[in-house]
Design a protein around this motif. Structure first.
Motif, PDB file in Angstrom:
ATOM      1  N   MET A  15       0.846  -1.192   0.000  1.00  0.00           N
ATOM      2  CA  MET A  15       0.000   0.000   0.000  1.00  0.00           C
ATOM      3  C   MET A  15       0.884   1.246   0.000  1.00  0.00           C
ATOM      4  O   MET A  15       1.889   1.305   0.716  1.00  0.00           O
ATOM      5  CB  MET A  15      -0.913   0.028   1.223  1.00  0.00           C
ATOM      6  CG  MET A  15      -1.750  -1.238   1.409  1.00  0.00           C
ATOM      7  SD  MET A  15      -2.975  -1.468   0.114  1.00  0.00           S
ATOM      8  CE  MET A  15      -4.231  -0.370   0.696  1.00  0.00           C
ATOM      9  N   SER A  16       0.495   2.258  -0.781  1.00  0.00           N
ATOM     10  CA  SER A  16       1.288   3.489  -0.899  1.00  0.00           C
ATOM     11  C   SER A  16       0.379   4.701  -0.764  1.00  0.00           C
ATOM     12  O   SER A  16      -0.841   4.626  -0.980  1.00  0.00           O
ATOM     13  CB  SER A  16       2.004   3.539  -2.251  1.00  0.00           C
ATOM     14  OG  SER A  16       2.825   2.410  -2.437  1.00  0.00           O
ATOM     15  N   ASP A  17       1.008   5.829  -0.406  1.00  0.00           N
ATOM     16  CA  ASP A  17       0.286   7.103  -0.370  1.00  0.00           C
ATOM     17  C   ASP A  17       0.571   7.871  -1.651  1.00  0.00           C
ATOM     18  O   ASP A  17       1.658   7.749  -2.236  1.00  0.00           O
ATOM     19  CB  ASP A  17       0.714   7.932   0.836  1.00  0.00           C
ATOM     20  CG  ASP A  17       0.335   7.266   2.145  1.00  0.00           C
ATOM     21  OD1 ASP A  17      -0.591   6.433   2.135  1.00  0.00           O
ATOM     22  OD2 ASP A  17       0.979   7.569   3.174  1.00  0.00           O
ATOM     23  N   PHE A  18      -0.405   8.679  -2.054  1.00  0.00           N
ATOM     24  CA  PHE A  18      -0.269   9.452  -3.292  1.00  0.00           C
ATOM     25  C   PHE A  18      -0.339  10.936  -2.980  1.00  0.00           C
ATOM     26  O   PHE A  18      -1.191  11.397  -2.212  1.00  0.00           O
ATOM     27  CB  PHE A  18      -1.389   9.078  -4.264  1.00  0.00           C
ATOM     28  CG  PHE A  18      -1.410   9.928  -5.512  1.00  0.00           C
ATOM     29  CD1 PHE A  18      -0.397   9.830  -6.453  1.00  0.00           C
ATOM     30  CD2 PHE A  18      -2.451  10.833  -5.742  1.00  0.00           C
ATOM     31  CE1 PHE A  18      -0.412  10.617  -7.597  1.00  0.00           C
ATOM     32  CE2 PHE A  18      -2.475  11.618  -6.885  1.00  0.00           C
ATOM     33  CZ  PHE A  18      -1.455  11.511  -7.818  1.00  0.00           C
ATOM     34  N   LEU A  19       0.570  11.709  -3.567  1.00  0.00           N
ATOM     35  CA  LEU A  19       0.600  13.166  -3.421  1.00  0.00           C
ATOM     36  C   LEU A  19       0.357  13.820  -4.771  1.00  0.00           C
ATOM     37  O   LEU A  19       0.980  13.451  -5.764  1.00  0.00           O
ATOM     38  CB  LEU A  19       1.959  13.626  -2.886  1.00  0.00           C
ATOM     39  CG  LEU A  19       2.237  15.141  -2.986  1.00  0.00           C
ATOM     40  CD1 LEU A  19       1.316  15.917  -2.050  1.00  0.00           C
ATOM     41  CD2 LEU A  19       3.703  15.446  -2.680  1.00  0.00           C
ATOM     42  N   LEU A  20      -0.550  14.786  -4.758  1.00  0.00           N
ATOM     43  CA  LEU A  20      -0.779  15.611  -5.949  1.00  0.00           C
ATOM     44  C   LEU A  20      -0.707  17.070  -5.537  1.00  0.00           C
ATOM     45  O   LEU A  20      -1.406  17.495  -4.613  1.00  0.00           O
ATOM     46  CB  LEU A  20      -2.157  15.311  -6.559  1.00  0.00           C
ATOM     47  CG  LEU A  20      -2.599  16.239  -7.697  1.00  0.00           C
ATOM     48  CD1 LEU A  20      -1.687  16.077  -8.910  1.00  0.00           C
ATOM     49  CD2 LEU A  20      -4.058  15.984  -8.082  1.00  0.00           C
ATOM     50  N   GLU A  21       0.164  17.842  -6.192  1.00  0.00           N
ATOM     51  CA  GLU A  21       0.205  19.291  -5.988  1.00  0.00           C
ATOM     52  C   GLU A  21       0.089  19.974  -7.333  1.00  0.00           C
ATOM     53  O   GLU A  21       0.833  19.661  -8.270  1.00  0.00           O
ATOM     54  CB  GLU A  21       1.502  19.729  -5.317  1.00  0.00           C
ATOM     55  CG  GLU A  21       1.495  21.241  -5.020  1.00  0.00           C
ATOM     56  CD  GLU A  21       2.885  21.816  -4.799  1.00  0.00           C
ATOM     57  OE1 GLU A  21       3.194  22.147  -3.652  1.00  0.00           O
ATOM     58  OE2 GLU A  21       3.647  21.938  -5.790  1.00  0.00           O
ATOM     59  N   LEU A  22      -0.865  20.903  -7.434  1.00  0.00           N
ATOM     60  CA  LEU A  22      -1.075  21.702  -8.640  1.00  0.00           C
ATOM     61  C   LEU A  22      -0.682  23.133  -8.294  1.00  0.00           C
ATOM     62  O   LEU A  22      -1.410  23.840  -7.597  1.00  0.00           O
ATOM     63  CB  LEU A  22      -2.541  21.619  -9.084  1.00  0.00           C
ATOM     64  CG  LEU A  22      -3.054  20.193  -9.329  1.00  0.00           C
ATOM     65  CD1 LEU A  22      -4.569  20.174  -9.407  1.00  0.00           C
ATOM     66  CD2 LEU A  22      -2.462  19.630 -10.614  1.00  0.00           C
ATOM     67  N   ARG A  23       0.517  23.563  -8.744  1.00  0.00           N
ATOM     68  CA  ARG A  23       1.039  24.890  -8.372  1.00  0.00           C
ATOM     69  C   ARG A  23       0.782  25.885  -9.497  1.00  0.00           C
ATOM     70  O   ARG A  23       1.058  25.619 -10.670  1.00  0.00           O
ATOM     71  CB  ARG A  23       2.543  24.805  -8.083  1.00  0.00           C
ATOM     72  CG  ARG A  23       3.141  26.115  -7.551  1.00  0.00           C
ATOM     73  CD  ARG A  23       4.600  25.940  -7.162  1.00  0.00           C
ATOM     74  NE  ARG A  23       5.413  25.541  -8.305  1.00  0.00           N
ATOM     75  CZ  ARG A  23       5.893  26.388  -9.228  1.00  0.00           C
ATOM     76  NH1 ARG A  23       5.636  27.683  -9.133  1.00  0.00           N
ATOM     77  NH2 ARG A  23       6.631  25.930 -10.224  1.00  0.00           N
ATOM     78  N   SER A  24       0.264  27.045  -9.113  1.00  0.00           N
ATOM     79  CA  SER A  24      -0.124  28.054 -10.103  1.00  0.00           C
ATOM     80  C   SER A  24       0.174  29.439  -9.570  1.00  0.00           C
ATOM     81  O   SER A  24       0.724  29.605  -8.483  1.00  0.00           O
ATOM     82  CB  SER A  24      -1.626  27.934 -10.396  1.00  0.00           C
ATOM     83  OG  SER A  24      -2.379  28.280  -9.243  1.00  0.00           O
ATOM     84  N   GLU A  25      -0.206  30.446 -10.351  1.00  0.00           N
ATOM     85  CA  GLU A  25      -0.227  31.808  -9.819  1.00  0.00           C
ATOM     86  C   GLU A  25      -1.338  31.886  -8.766  1.00  0.00           C
ATOM     87  O   GLU A  25      -2.093  30.942  -8.566  1.00  0.00           O
ATOM     88  CB  GLU A  25      -0.479  32.804 -10.949  1.00  0.00           C
ATOM     89  CG  GLU A  25       0.602  32.827 -12.015  1.00  0.00           C
ATOM     90  CD  GLU A  25       1.939  33.347 -11.505  1.00  0.00           C
ATOM     91  OE1 GLU A  25       1.944  34.125 -10.533  1.00  0.00           O
ATOM     92  OE2 GLU A  25       2.980  32.955 -12.061  1.00  0.00           O
ATOM     93  N   GLU A  26      -1.480  33.034  -8.110  1.00  0.00           N
ATOM     94  CA  GLU A  26      -2.357  33.151  -6.941  1.00  0.00           C
ATOM     95  C   GLU A  26      -3.813  32.768  -7.232  1.00  0.00           C
ATOM     96  O   GLU A  26      -4.458  33.319  -8.129  1.00  0.00           O
ATOM     97  CB  GLU A  26      -2.311  34.573  -6.384  1.00  0.00           C
ATOM     98  CG  GLU A  26      -1.191  34.807  -5.384  1.00  0.00           C
ATOM     99  CD  GLU A  26       0.190  34.809  -6.004  1.00  0.00           C
ATOM    100  OE1 GLU A  26       1.175  34.847  -5.259  1.00  0.00           O
ATOM    101  OE2 GLU A  26       0.289  34.775  -7.253  1.00  0.00           O
ATOM    102  N   ILE A  27      -4.320  31.856  -6.424  1.00  0.00           N
ATOM    103  CA  ILE A  27      -5.729  31.440  -6.481  1.00  0.00           C
ATOM    104  C   ILE A  27      -6.523  32.392  -5.589  1.00  0.00           C
ATOM    105  O   ILE A  27      -6.175  32.573  -4.415  1.00  0.00           O
ATOM    106  CB  ILE A  27      -5.904  30.001  -5.959  1.00  0.00           C
ATOM    107  CG1 ILE A  27      -4.999  29.026  -6.720  1.00  0.00           C
ATOM    108  CG2 ILE A  27      -7.356  29.562  -6.052  1.00  0.00           C
ATOM    109  CD1 ILE A  27      -4.921  27.649  -6.085  1.00  0.00           C
ATOM    110  N   PRO A  53      -3.553   0.682  -3.245  1.00  0.00           N
ATOM    111  CA  PRO A  53      -2.893  -0.556  -3.658  1.00  0.00           C
ATOM    112  C   PRO A  53      -2.052  -0.312  -4.907  1.00  0.00           C
ATOM    113  O   PRO A  53      -2.177   0.715  -5.574  1.00  0.00           O
ATOM    114  CB  PRO A  53      -4.066  -1.492  -3.952  1.00  0.00           C
ATOM    115  CG  PRO A  53      -5.185  -0.580  -4.334  1.00  0.00           C
ATOM    116  CD  PRO A  53      -5.003   0.667  -3.520  1.00  0.00           C
ATOM    117  N   GLY A  54      -1.215  -1.295  -5.249  1.00  0.00           N
ATOM    118  CA  GLY A  54      -0.344  -1.148  -6.413  1.00  0.00           C
ATOM    119  C   GLY A  54      -1.072  -1.251  -7.727  1.00  0.00           C
ATOM    120  O   GLY A  54      -0.570  -0.786  -8.760  1.00  0.00           O
ATOM    121  N   SER A  55      -2.267  -1.856  -7.714  1.00  0.00           N
ATOM    122  CA  SER A  55      -3.038  -2.004  -8.954  1.00  0.00           C
ATOM    123  C   SER A  55      -4.495  -2.207  -8.611  1.00  0.00           C
ATOM    124  O   SER A  55      -4.860  -2.468  -7.457  1.00  0.00           O
ATOM    125  CB  SER A  55      -2.523  -3.206  -9.764  1.00  0.00           C
ATOM    126  OG  SER A  55      -2.741  -4.404  -9.040  1.00  0.00           O
TER     127      SER A  55
END
Length: 739
Positions: free
Chosen positions: A1-13, A60-62
């Motif tokens: 089992m793994s953790d997932f990170l998503l970062e969407l970096r932009s100009e000021e929201i 999970p891995g799949s």
């Protein structure tokens, strides 16, 4: 089992968009995983001015391998149907199974790597994200099909465990690198995994958790005010907004010239809050203090002295403008300002604001003349406040109050043409109240001008002083009835003239002050035609139901009262509702309701009604034998009354069961008590009268057979049940109550 990170970096929201963006990100991500069959153990989202982030735990891995069975057409179906089914499944005919003349297909789907699923989910999120407003940028923006985001999107971090998830987004860099604080750490940071994301950014002066930033701002502002000897004016909306504007928030204490306190404090507070995002504070006496708290986005080396000085200069400039407008407006009496209202169109079909003012003034006076509002009206104790005649100890006359209300109505809209309201539209009414007081008007008039727009919405303060009540009601009622006359009704979700809010304001005003506003009487005073009147009453009904739902009234209880006794007097109607809801929640009420439903079901099954009621409809009550009862034609009052009592089950033979006689006696006693209580608007007393029927009706059902073989006995007992049912109906239609 793994953790997932998503970062969407932009100009000021924009700060106002961040909360919704976090929710949308979590929703879209969860939906994407669910559609692909990829599980997770939880999702958390973060936002800062320059990034929208998500961490999903326990992936999970799949995805799991799936085996799915699909039902197809009949084996005898046309060839085209079979061909379509084969295209859909991707199978050949010899791979199908024939079961009792129907084709079935079993489709085996292999598991997919989680990284592939995540890549598709992230791409879909970026492509379809529902920003309220978005933009294109760069050379690619020439095409309308180019990538859109709230502000230019610079980079994407997508890590499953410690591995980069390859996300294909045109023109946007994807990997494991992000940036820290714009000033404290502008360089690149490499993120190892979801587990070190929050702390690595904290080390680079970025607090990604918006709730942590909010706590820093909230606690820091309170501490700064307390340290200066003042009390902060709490403003949670401002806390959230400042958290959405900063990645490393630092609350700082500033001040302004006390001379500006001559300007209405609402102006200072609005200027500080709306224009500058500052918190204000009050002294021990509740007066606005010449201090404020601003929130910096850096930890300055000088402790923030330069930042505070710059903010003080900006605020001073804005307050100087506000003071100029205030001083100019003070020079012009409100009566002179009011003369300009004829140049402002209220609505092209409804004339000018001056026309509205004239209508409101007449209606406010009428409310006093009819005794609906004023010293003779049933308003709450103490509602007159400082409108009593000074030194006399007596309440002012209705005529005096009517004159005050008329003058308030004539001046209440005058501040619409002032420089202050032009600069601060949110303060219409408030500015008028300040100007009236400063120009020598009595407090009663100044207060009523200030408060005549209230209540604006659910939970808003409801004025109780009679002059204010009259003008407030007249203003809202004029708006509603004027637009209804012009056939401009609210429809669906559209209400461009805020008529729903106006009617809700009327309802809350009436309920809070106990004002006995009869909409039928209002209709005749305003000379509303039948169509407009019907629409107005329907609108009142709709808004009243919504208001009662909001305060927790049971809808079935409201229906029970309203359907039994429709009443345009809101106070009287809701007094019934309150008493009924309290009653049915008692044991007596619950048991009486059960007995009522049992009686009603018997009467409905037998198609039975009381003779006198049926006779009024030209029907027969007791089933006839073919010969008309000669006593039905008797005119002598005493005999006719005796016949009626026998027919209605009031008289019982000597050999009747005791329980029957007891019920007759109980109804004989309860009916007049309930009627008298209702007439005196003692609805709790009416419920108590009904409660006395609970034990007798229970005993009657326990010991007495209603459908007796003897026709006369059966008719008598059915009539008795009908009397019981109709006695209850005096208060409410219990058939509407659930349970």
């Amino acid at each position: 089992m793994s953790d997932f990170l998503l970062e969407l970096r932009s100009e000021e929201i924009p700060a106002r968009m961040q909360a919704r963006a976090r929710n949308d990100l979590a929703r879209m991500f969860a939906e994407g995983l669910a559609a692909a069959g990829l599980s997770h153990e939880g999702i958390v989202t973060y936002s800062t001015p320059r990034r929208l982030a998500l961490i999903a735990r326990g992936l999970p891995g799949s995805t799991e391998a799936l085996s799915e069975e699909m039902k197809g057409p009949r084996t005898s179906a046309p060839a085209q149907a079979l061909e379509g089914f084969l295209r859909k499944t991707g199978l050949a005919q010899d791979q199908l199974e024939d079961r009792d003349g129907t084709w079935f297909a079993r489709i085996e789907r292999a598991g997919r790597p989680a990284a592939d699923v995540l890549a598709e989910a992230v791409a879909a999120i970026v492509r379809d994200f529902p920003w309220p407003k978005s933009m294109r940028w760069g050379l690619a923006s020439i095409s309308t099909s180019s990538l859109r985001w709230v502000r230019p999107l610079h980079s994407i971090v997508a890590l499953l465990g410690e591995e980069i998830v390859p996300v294909a987004i045109d023109g946007v860099e994807c990997g494991a690198a992000t940036l820290g604080h714009r000033f404290h750490h502008p360089g690149q940071i490499t993120i190892g995994s979801a587990n070190d994301y929050v702390e690595k950014l904290r080390a680079c002066h970025v607090i990604v958790d918006q709730e942590e930033r909010e706590a820093i701002i909230r606690d820091g502002a309170v501490a700064a005010a307390k340290g200066a000897g003042f009390e902060l004016v709490e403003d949670e909306g401002l806390v959230v907004e400042n958290a959405g504007l900063t990645e490393w928030p630092v609350p700082l204490l500033g001040s302004f010239d006390p001379a500006f306190l001559n300007v209405p404090e609402e102006v200072i507070q609005l200027t500080a809050r709306i224009n500058q995002k500052y918190f204000v504070m009050r002294d021990g006496k509740g007066k606005l203090a010449p201090r404020f708290v601003c929130v910096a986005n850096i930890d300055a080396k000088d402790g923030g002295e330069a930042i505070v000085a710059g903010n003080e200069r900006v605020l001073a400039a804005r307050l100087s403008d506000a003071r100029f407008f205030w001083e100019q407006d003070l020079k012009v009496p409100l009566e002179e300002q009011a003369k300009k209202l004829g140049q402002i169109v209220f609505h092209e079909k409804l004339g000018t604001v001056a026309d509205k003012v004239e209508r409101v003034a007449k209606l406010a006076r009428w409310l006093f003349e009819e005794g609906i509002v004023g010293c003779g009206a049933p308003a709450k104790a103490g509602a007159l406040g400082d409108q009593a005649q000074p030194g006399s100890g007596l309440l002012p006359s209705q005529e005096h109050l009517a004159g005050l209300a008329e003058r308030v109505a004539q001046l209440a809209k005058a501040d619409l043409v002032t420089g202050m309201v032009g600069e601060f539209p949110e303060l219409q009414g408030v500015i008028g109240g300040y100007l009236a007081r400063a120009q020598g008007e009595p407090d009663a008039i100044a207060d009523a001008i200030r408060d005549h727009y209230k209540p604006v919405g659910q939970g808003d303060e409801v004025p109780t002083a009679p002059v204010t009540v009259a003008v407030s009601l007249a203003d809202k009622l004029d708006t509603i009835t004027s637009f209804f006359r012009a056939e401009m009704y609210p429809t669906g979700s559209k209400d461009p003239y805020a008529l729903r809010r106006a009617m809700l304001g009327v309802i809350n005003q009436v309920i809070e002050t106990g004002t006995r506003l009869d909409f039928i009487k209002l209709r005749f005073h305003l000379q509303l035609d039948d169509c407009v009147s019907a629409s107005l009453l329907d609108f009142l009904d709709e808004r009243l139901r919504a208001q009662q739902k909001a305060v927790g009234t049971r809808h079935d209880v409201f229906e029970a009262v309203f359907d039994a006794t429709p009443d345009a007097d809101i106070v009287r109607l809701l007094a019934r509702v309150t008493a009924l809801q309290a009653f049915i929640e008692t044991d007596d009420g619950a048991n009486l309701l059960a007995a009522y439903k049992r009686a009603s079901n018997i009467l409905k099954k037998e198609k039975w009604d009381l003779p006198r009621v049926m006779a009024s409809r030209g029907e027969q009550g007791i089933p006839q034998t073919g010969e008309e009862d000669p006593l039905a034609l008797v005119e002598e009052p005493a005999i006719a009354e005796a016949v009626a009592e026998m027919a209605l089950g009031s008289a019982t033979p000597a050999d009747a069961p005791a329980e029957e006689a007891v019920l007759v006696a109980a109804i004989d006693a309860a009916e007049p008590k309930a009627k008298a209580a209702i007439e005196s608007e003692d609805f709790t007393g009416a419920m108590a009268a009904l409660a006395s029927l609970r034990a007798p009706i229970d005993a009657f059902f326990d010991k007495v057979t209603v459908n007796d073989p003897d026709g006369a006995t059966r008719a008598r007992r059915l009539n008795l049940l009908a009397r019981f049912r109709d006695a209850v109906h005096q208060v409410a239609d219990f058939s509407k109550i659930e349970g």
